[in-house]
Design a protein around this motif. Structure first.
Motif, PDB file in Angstrom:
ATOM      1  N   ILE A  34       0.844  -1.186   0.000  1.00 41.43           N
ATOM      2  CA  ILE A  34       0.000   0.000   0.000  1.00 41.43           C
ATOM      3  C   ILE A  34       0.882   1.239   0.000  1.00 41.43           C
ATOM      4  N   HIS A  36       0.596   4.968   0.827  1.00 41.55           N
ATOM      5  CA  HIS A  36      -0.368   5.775   1.572  1.00 41.55           C
ATOM      6  C   HIS A  36      -0.481   7.178   0.990  1.00 41.55           C
ATOM      7  N   ASP A  93      -5.519   3.353   5.883  1.00 41.06           N
ATOM      8  CA  ASP A  93      -5.463   2.076   5.173  1.00 41.06           C
ATOM      9  C   ASP A  93      -5.293   0.876   6.101  1.00 41.06           C
TER      10      ASP A  93
END
Length: 368
Positions: A34, A36, A93
């Motif tokens: 991920i 961010h 997240d």
């Protein structure tokens, strides 16, 4: 949102939803990466607010003249300001739907960060374990913060308990990653300290340096700090940490609770209180492990004590490392804290213990 070959053929209901409810446990997969959102530029204003919220007195970061005398071109930002800001980037997240942040390991302060630097953070999911209740699970992640030049400045592992959206949802086989008990000496930052760091004693008024601390020594820090509702609210907003447990009093009350103080704020407060007795510490090198043992709420008064776990040879004549264990308590004095005996590990703490942190700092050595 599902991807389609023809972008015009969209499900109207899905397109309008724009769901920002965050990830639940069953949404994570080991190996997921991920990036961010919204990199953050840190400024002198952030430093001032951090000092106002925590009372930080770190000599290296308090005055430009101090930093230059100690061999730095400019004074760096407080390490925990950087850590909490980078941590905040991961919340939407990773932990927007968290039950609690459980612990840290292998936190490395790789490079100092200065006002004007911009942090961007990415994360890899390295482990998952569903809880027996099937209502939640533990997510293990490794996150890395980089500055505007792409240079790594901070990395850390943490594990967080996250709600499931659907209690009956199937989850994969449990995978719990192994972590190092302590960041080894060869991976600790050392290159930016010169022999001039010994001059810190002229700024603090105290002469205790690396040689003056003994393994097993205990330091009861004399101060205490009451956390006001405004303190932890501002701190959480400063770090752009949007976790509901810290922000949403209505939701917490609906579940019979109240807003929790962000654990990173507790670490920052304890670190500021620990200045007394560790005045000549330069900066944090690592967090080897840590846990938020019990929750804190507005109105709690925090005190802490430190035990020296080890003295780390950094391979330099002018600076060494001190591995420390800091235990924070609420609504009690530092003298009430009980450190375990060597080899006892991490016993069950009483309900007033809010932090158990194992970390390493840089400390000047005496000139031979």
């Amino acid at each position: 949102m599902r991807k389609r070959d023809d972008p015009r053929q969209r499900d109207k209901e899905t397109d309008m939803k724009k769901d920002r409810s965050g990830n639940y446990f069953e949404d994570f997969r080991v190996g997921m990466r991920i990036s961010h959102a919204t990199p953050r530029t840190l400024t002198e204003g952030d430093r001032s607010l951090y000092i106002g919220l925590t009372g930080s007195r770190a000599a290296l970061c308090t005055a430009e003249t101090n930093a230059r005398q100690l061999g730095f071109e400019h004074r760096p930002l407080e390490d925990l300001l950087v850590f909490n800001t980078a941590f905040g980037k991961t919340v939407p997240d990773i932990s927007l739907n968290a039950v609690a942040n459980l612990g840290y390991a292998e936190v490395r302060f790789i490079s100092h960060v200065y006002p004007g630097d911009t942090l961007a953070v990415d994360t890899e999911v390295i482990g998952l374990k569903e809880n027996s209740s099937r209502k939640s699970g533990v997510v293990y992640v490794r996150s890395t913060a980089r500055n505007q030049h792409g240079r790594e400045v901070l990395s850390w592992v943490r594990w967080v308990m996250v709600h499931k959206r659907d209690h009956g949802a199937a989850c994969g086989e449990a995978m719990v990653p192994a972590t190092e008990a302590a960041v080894p000496a060869e991976r600790l930052r050392r290159s930016d300290y010169t022999a001039r760091v010994r001059e810190i004693t002229a700024m603090t008024g105290f002469d205790d340096l690396w040689e003056d601390y003994a393994v097993g020594e205990r330091i009861d820090h004399p101060g205490a700090m009451t956390i006001n509702d405004s303190d932890h609210s501002l701190a959480t907003r400063l770090y752009q940490n949007t976790a509901r447990a810290h922000f949403d009093g209505h939701a917490m009350a609906a579940n019979g609770g109240q807003r929790l103080v962000y654990g990173g704020h507790i670490i920052s407060v304890c670190r500021a209180l620990a200045y007394d007795g560790l005045e000549n510490g330069l900066s944090m090198l690592a967090i080897n492990g840590g846990s938020h043992v019990n929750p804190s709420h507005a109105g709690d008064t925090i005190a802490c004590a430190t035990q020296v776990l080890d003295k780390v040879d950094l391979g330099q004549d002018h600076v060494g490392g001190l591995r420390l264990r800091m235990i924070g308590v609420k609504n009690a004095g530092a003298a009430s804290i009980a450190f375990p005996e060597p080899g006892e590990g991490r016993p069950a703490h009483p309900s007033n213990v809010v932090l158990d942190l194992d970390y390493t700092i840089a400390m000047p050595k005496r000139q031979r």
